[in-house]
Scaffold this motif. Sequence first.
Motif, short mmCIF file in Angstrom:
data_model
loop_
_atom_site.label_atom_id
_atom_site.label_comp_id
_atom_site.label_asym_id
_atom_site.label_seq_id
_atom_site.Cartn_x
_atom_site.Cartn_y
_atom_site.Cartn_z
N CYS A 21 -0.03 8.64 -9.07
CA CYS A 21 0.78 7.77 -8.32
C CYS A 21 1.75 8.55 -7.54
CB CYS A 21 1.37 6.61 -9.25
SG CYS A 21 0.50 5.41 -9.93
N GLU A 22 2.47 9.44 -8.45
CA GLU A 22 3.43 10.37 -7.81
C GLU A 22 2.97 10.97 -6.76
OE1 GLU A 22 6.50 13.81 -9.03
OE2 GLU A 22 5.61 12.28 -10.51
N GLU A 23 1.67 11.67 -6.71
CA GLU A 23 0.93 12.52 -5.65
C GLU A 23 0.80 11.59 -4.43
OE1 GLU A 23 0.46 15.63 -5.27
OE2 GLU A 23 -0.90 15.65 -3.45
N TYR A 24 0.45 10.33 -4.61
CA TYR A 24 0.11 9.63 -3.38
C TYR A 24 0.98 8.74 -3.03
CZ TYR A 24 -4.52 11.85 -4.17
OH TYR A 24 -5.41 12.68 -4.19
N GLY A 25 2.26 8.55 -3.67
CA GLY A 25 3.41 7.85 -3.21
C GLY A 25 2.89 6.50 -3.49
N VAL A 26 2.13 6.08 -4.44
CA VAL A 26 1.67 4.90 -4.57
C VAL A 26 2.63 3.54 -4.84
CG1 VAL A 26 0.31 3.37 -6.42
CG2 VAL A 26 -0.50 5.70 -5.44
N GLN A 27 2.53 2.56 -4.23
CA GLN A 27 3.55 1.36 -4.51
C GLN A 27 2.85 0.24 -5.51
OE1 GLN A 27 6.39 0.81 -2.57
NE2 GLN A 27 5.96 2.92 -2.32
N ASP B 244 -6.03 17.90 2.61
CA ASP B 244 -6.45 18.07 1.35
C ASP B 244 -5.91 17.12 0.16
OD1 ASP B 244 -7.99 20.31 1.99
OD2 ASP B 244 -6.75 21.71 1.15
N HIS B 245 -6.98 16.33 -0.68
CA HIS B 245 -6.54 15.53 -1.56
C HIS B 245 -6.61 16.08 -2.90
CE1 HIS B 245 -6.26 11.49 0.72
NE2 HIS B 245 -5.34 12.37 1.13
N LYS B 246 -5.53 15.84 -3.90
CA LYS B 246 -5.47 16.30 -5.27
C LYS B 246 -6.51 15.25 -5.89
CE LYS B 246 -1.33 18.97 -6.20
NZ LYS B 246 -0.12 18.85 -6.85
N ARG B 247 -7.20 15.98 -7.02
CA ARG B 247 -7.68 15.22 -7.98
C ARG B 247 -7.17 15.00 -9.42
NH1 ARG B 247 -12.51 13.20 -6.79
NH2 ARG B 247 -12.85 13.06 -8.89
N PHE B 248 -7.42 14.11 -9.98
CA PHE B 248 -6.86 13.64 -11.21
C PHE B 248 -7.94 13.54 -12.20
CE2 PHE B 248 -3.57 13.53 -8.17
CZ PHE B 248 -2.78 14.19 -8.86
N PHE C 99 0.80 -1.26 0.01
CA PHE C 99 0.05 -0.02 -0.17
C PHE C 99 0.96 1.17 -0.02
CE2 PHE C 99 -2.67 -3.46 1.53
CZ PHE C 99 -3.89 -3.16 0.94
N PRO C 100 0.64 2.50 -0.43
CA PRO C 100 -0.87 2.69 -1.00
C PRO C 100 -1.07 1.93 -2.41
CG PRO C 100 0.21 4.67 -0.41
CD PRO C 100 1.18 3.53 -0.17
N VAL C 101 -2.51 1.69 -2.50
CA VAL C 101 -2.94 0.96 -3.63
C VAL C 101 -3.79 2.05 -4.73
CG1 VAL C 101 -4.32 -0.88 -4.71
CG2 VAL C 101 -2.62 -1.58 -2.83
N LEU C 102 -3.39 2.00 -5.78
CA LEU C 102 -4.24 3.09 -6.44
C LEU C 102 -4.82 1.89 -7.57
CD1 LEU C 102 -5.18 6.14 -7.33
CD2 LEU C 102 -3.62 5.87 -9.15
N ALA C 103 -6.24 2.17 -8.04
CA ALA C 103 -6.79 1.47 -8.92
C ALA C 103 -7.28 2.26 -10.21
CB ALA C 103 -8.14 0.53 -8.57
#
Length: 380
Positions: A303-309, A226-230, A132-136
């Motif tokens: 992925c970069e913004e949220y440090g996605v693994q 705050d979370h950025k949106r894409f 984690f973090p996991v992005l789908a």
Amino acid sequence: MVLGIESSCDETAAAIVRGGEELLSSVVASQIATHSPYGGVVPELASREHLRNLVPVTRAALAKAGLSYAELDAIAVTNGPGLAGALLTGVSFAKSLAWALEKPLIAVNHIEGHIHAVLLEERQKGPGVLEFPVLALVVSGGHTHLFLAELRGDGWHYENVGHTRDDAAGEAFDKTAKLLGLGYPGGPIIDRISKFGDPQAVKFTFAQFKHEARHGSKRAGRIEPDHKRFDFSYSGIKTAVLRYVETNGMFPAIEARRSALLQIAAPTDEDYKSHCDRQTLDLVASFQAAVVGDLTQRTMAACEEYGVQTLLVTGGVAANSALRTRFERCGPRSGVRVHFPSRLMSTDNAAMIAAAAYSKWMSGEFAGLELSAQANLELR
Ligand code: KG4
Ligand code: ZN
């Protein structure tokens, strides 16, 4: 032992999954032949086909798994999002089964199903650690979404950090193919013939959005930063293709191609190629390259913004060869592990619904017989 039922769009599917990881059977009845003459899904015809197919498809899934109805532990069904009438056929059928068999009923969001298509297949490959973090990225004919996925206890939780503001990416593939007289569904056809054209020939641009932050949202009982949106947008490229076709006087050739391809039962790559001039092949290749480029670029930025693994890419468009190659190249460069479902599991099926139901079974999240279809159901 969960029986999954899926009928949200144009595939009627049933599957049986044991323990959330062992696929015992998966049967899909496609309606492509029904909708093909209309160049897109006709909702009323879809509902009618589901009614016809639900019982035989379910019986086939049981027979393949060598099981009787009595041996099932639960019935899982897609209750949204999707076409209201189509969803209703599956939901009514699943409720009737659950009631008659006195088995628990589990409601599954179709988008969550797509995410679990990847997770199911990863579990089948063996015990691995999901970092984690996991992005789908869920990208199909009806959806283009980015979700951060978290496992808390037995249950999955999702946060949407991006979605299309207009058309889904698969919809753009389908509409562009229809406009160019190539047939339906357009995604697989465009995928197959793009290799014959120059992906750099026509330049396309996409709407740019400010990464609007979600202010002080509440998550898991605490206020998140705050979370950025894409977000995505794919209606513009469809209009750009139309303008290109008009400006270059391509309509007579398109009509000739449409009629010629209709005469061929299952056109081969060579059939498509011989009915397309260079300008069309270049346009198709450029369209695909542009959409694939935009999908990967926005997803990798998230992925970069949220440090996605770990990145899961799923949904019908995840079957696209160029999209897979592109992510396989960009992911490792950014230290992200990318997982796709097999091509069969990318498009709609019921194995993903039965798999997604397992964590709900574990956490006792059952639906009542008042369950209804929700065409615009959101995933959280
Ligand atoms: O997941 P799916 O079966 O249904 C929805 O949930 O929408 O996705 C179907 C979509 C269609 O738009 C189809 O054209 C697209 O997935 N698709 C593809 C490919 N295979 C299916 N798009 C691009 N390349 C492909 N190879
Ligand atoms: Zn789908």
